[in-house]
Every structure is written in structure tokens, then in C-alpha cells.
Motif scaffolding. Sequence first.
Motif, PDB file in Angstrom:
ATOM      1  N   ALA A  54       0.830  -1.201   0.000  1.00  0.00           N
ATOM      2  CA  ALA A  54       0.000   0.000   0.000  1.00  0.00           C
ATOM      3  C   ALA A  54       0.865   1.252   0.000  1.00  0.00           C
ATOM      4  N   SER A  55       0.307   2.315  -0.524  1.00  0.00           N
ATOM      5  CA  SER A  55       0.868   3.650  -0.328  1.00  0.00           C
ATOM      6  C   SER A  55       0.928   3.898   1.168  1.00  0.00           C
ATOM      7  N   ASP A  56       1.889   4.701   1.601  1.00  0.00           N
ATOM      8  CA  ASP A  56       2.006   4.993   3.027  1.00  0.00           C
ATOM      9  C   ASP A  56       1.124   6.158   3.483  1.00  0.00           C
ATOM     10  N   LEU A  57       0.295   6.704   2.596  1.00  0.00           N
ATOM     11  CA  LEU A  57      -0.616   7.782   2.979  1.00  0.00           C
ATOM     12  C   LEU A  57      -1.826   7.189   3.713  1.00  0.00           C
ATOM     13  N   ARG A  73      -4.271 -11.256   4.444  1.00  0.00           N
ATOM     14  CA  ARG A  73      -2.951 -10.971   3.869  1.00  0.00           C
ATOM     15  C   ARG A  73      -2.401  -9.697   4.493  1.00  0.00           C
ATOM     16  N   ARG A  74      -1.268  -9.802   5.185  1.00  0.00           N
ATOM     17  CA  ARG A  74      -0.604  -8.605   5.723  1.00  0.00           C
ATOM     18  C   ARG A  74      -0.084  -7.759   4.568  1.00  0.00           C
ATOM     19  N   PHE A  75       0.151  -6.476   4.855  1.00  0.00           N
ATOM     20  CA  PHE A  75       0.646  -5.582   3.806  1.00  0.00           C
ATOM     21  C   PHE A  75       1.846  -4.798   4.306  1.00  0.00           C
ATOM     22  N   THR A  76       2.630  -4.345   3.352  1.00  0.00           N
ATOM     23  CA  THR A  76       3.722  -3.419   3.620  1.00  0.00           C
ATOM     24  C   THR A  76       3.344  -2.100   2.969  1.00  0.00           C
ATOM     25  N   THR A  77       4.050  -1.031   3.337  1.00  0.00           N
ATOM     26  CA  THR A  77       3.776   0.274   2.722  1.00  0.00           C
ATOM     27  C   THR A  77       5.029   0.788   2.029  1.00  0.00           C
ATOM     28  N   THR A  78       4.795   1.672   1.062  1.00  0.00           N
ATOM     29  CA  THR A  78       5.895   2.305   0.342  1.00  0.00           C
ATOM     30  C   THR A  78       5.476   3.687  -0.150  1.00  0.00           C
ATOM     31  N   VAL A 138      -0.042 -12.984  -7.864  1.00  0.00           N
ATOM     32  CA  VAL A 138      -1.099 -11.970  -7.815  1.00  0.00           C
ATOM     33  C   VAL A 138      -0.743 -11.009  -6.683  1.00  0.00           C
ATOM     34  N   VAL A 139      -0.578  -9.723  -7.034  1.00  0.00           N
ATOM     35  CA  VAL A 139      -0.152  -8.716  -6.073  1.00  0.00           C
ATOM     36  C   VAL A 139      -1.188  -7.596  -6.035  1.00  0.00           C
ATOM     37  N   ALA A 140      -1.683  -7.287  -4.849  1.00  0.00           N
ATOM     38  CA  ALA A 140      -2.601  -6.158  -4.665  1.00  0.00           C
ATOM     39  C   ALA A 140      -1.784  -4.924  -4.300  1.00  0.00           C
ATOM     40  N   LEU A 141      -2.050  -3.824  -4.990  1.00  0.00           N
ATOM     41  CA  LEU A 141      -1.414  -2.538  -4.707  1.00  0.00           C
ATOM     42  C   LEU A 141      -2.525  -1.564  -4.312  1.00  0.00           C
ATOM     43  N   VAL A 142      -2.525  -1.111  -3.074  1.00  0.00           N
ATOM     44  CA  VAL A 142      -3.555  -0.193  -2.580  1.00  0.00           C
ATOM     45  C   VAL A 142      -2.987   1.210  -2.721  1.00  0.00           C
ATOM     46  N   THR A 143      -3.619   2.009  -3.585  1.00  0.00           N
ATOM     47  CA  THR A 143      -2.976   3.245  -4.000  1.00  0.00           C
ATOM     48  C   THR A 143      -3.996   4.328  -4.346  1.00  0.00           C
ATOM     49  N   HIS A 144      -3.662   5.182  -5.294  1.00  0.00           N
ATOM     50  CA  HIS A 144      -4.401   6.408  -5.586  1.00  0.00           C
ATOM     51  C   HIS A 144      -4.723   6.507  -7.082  1.00  0.00           C
ATOM     52  N   GLY A 145      -5.667   7.385  -7.392  1.00  0.00           N
ATOM     53  CA  GLY A 145      -6.152   7.505  -8.767  1.00  0.00           C
ATOM     54  C   GLY A 145      -5.088   7.832  -9.790  1.00  0.00           C
ATOM     55  N   ASP A 146      -4.292   8.882  -9.557  1.00  0.00           N
ATOM     56  CA  ASP A 146      -3.271   9.253 -10.549  1.00  0.00           C
ATOM     57  C   ASP A 146      -2.186   8.193 -10.648  1.00  0.00           C
ATOM     58  N   THR A 147      -1.904   7.530  -9.553  1.00  0.00           N
ATOM     59  CA  THR A 147      -0.901   6.470  -9.554  1.00  0.00           C
ATOM     60  C   THR A 147      -1.379   5.290 -10.403  1.00  0.00           C
ATOM     61  N   ILE A 148      -2.654   4.971 -10.303  1.00  0.00           N
ATOM     62  CA  ILE A 148      -3.228   3.905 -11.130  1.00  0.00           C
ATOM     63  C   ILE A 148      -3.176   4.303 -12.599  1.00  0.00           C
ATOM     64  N   ARG A 149      -3.515   5.543 -12.908  1.00  0.00           N
ATOM     65  CA  ARG A 149      -3.471   5.996 -14.308  1.00  0.00           C
ATOM     66  C   ARG A 149      -2.039   5.926 -14.847  1.00  0.00           C
TER      67      ARG A 149
END
Length: 178
Positions: A54-57, A73-78, A138-149
Motif C-alpha cells: 500500500a501507499s504509506d498515505l 494478507r498482511r501488507f507493507t507500505t511504500t 497476484v499482487v494487490a497494490l492499494v494506491t491512488h487515482g493518478d498512480t493507477i493511471r
Amino acid sequence: MTTLLLVRHGQSTWNAAGLMQGQTAHVPLTELGHEQARGAATELKGLRPGAMVASDLHRAVQTAEHCMAATGRRFTTTPALREQGYGVLEGRPSRELWDLVDWTDVHWSADGGESLAQLHARVATYLDGLRAAPPAEVVALVTHGDTIRAAQAVLAGDGPEAMPAVTPHNGSITRLEL
């Protein structure tokens, strides 16, 4: 091949208020945002990610916590998965920015912010690292709109000028192949 599941965080208090968030760290989810995050988490459970980052925000971390509760599933942030930085414009009403931002110049940035080109490069570097050493199929990335774009453009082989115009909805999952 690695499947990426890009989860956009749920609605934040600043989304609801129409404020530019960028990389402002402390913005929490609204109650609707928590509902959206729980919905994304339920969908994510069925997609069975083997790793989650996940994003760290704060708004992304809150969303990832719902995803962790649903998937186990545990997550890390970056910071690599943060939203585009808007510097001095963060916290201002988004409507005011249409006259201040040059949306046609991928190298434009506000003071203390980040251009679309810089966002694109940051996301490309992160995805290159995932490609070199994927933590799961399979990797889940929890993030933001512009980052996905930006990720959509990078994985399509496009530059920042070709980033999709449409931002995924809060609490949605965008599937991409790495």
C-alpha cells in the motif's frame, strides 16, 4: 506473468470536500470511504492476492487494513505508491486549480510538487522492481487515482502524455498484467 490488482482507496474527507489531496499524509476516509474499502476488500478476497503493498498515505493504509481483514494478507507500505504530489496546491479547493494548473504540460508542477512525468517515472521504477522480483503471482497494490493511471500508461508502454483521462472510482479494483 504477474497480475496486479490496483485498489483505489475509499473516499477521503478531502475527496468529499472537493480539496486537492496529493501527498498530504493525514487525510482519513469518510464513512462512505470505509464502506467502499470494505467492498473492495470483499472483491479482493475472491481474487486471492499472494502479496499486498500500500501507499504509506493514511487513506490508502486505512483501505489496506480493510483488505487485510478480508483476505488475511498482511501488507507493507511504500512511498513509491503515493499520489502525485501537488505541493503548495494541496488543501485548496480542486475547482480553483483549473485556472492554475497547465494540464497539457506533463512537465509542469506546482512549487514543492511533482509533474506527471515525474509521477510516471516513479511508478515505472516501482513496477520495474516488481517485474524483477515479484513477491507473488497476484499482487494487490492499494494506491491512488493518478498512480493507477500512471501504472496503466507504463504497462501499456505509453509515456505520461498518454495516461488515461479517466480516474478509477474510489474503492475500485483495476486489474493489470505485469
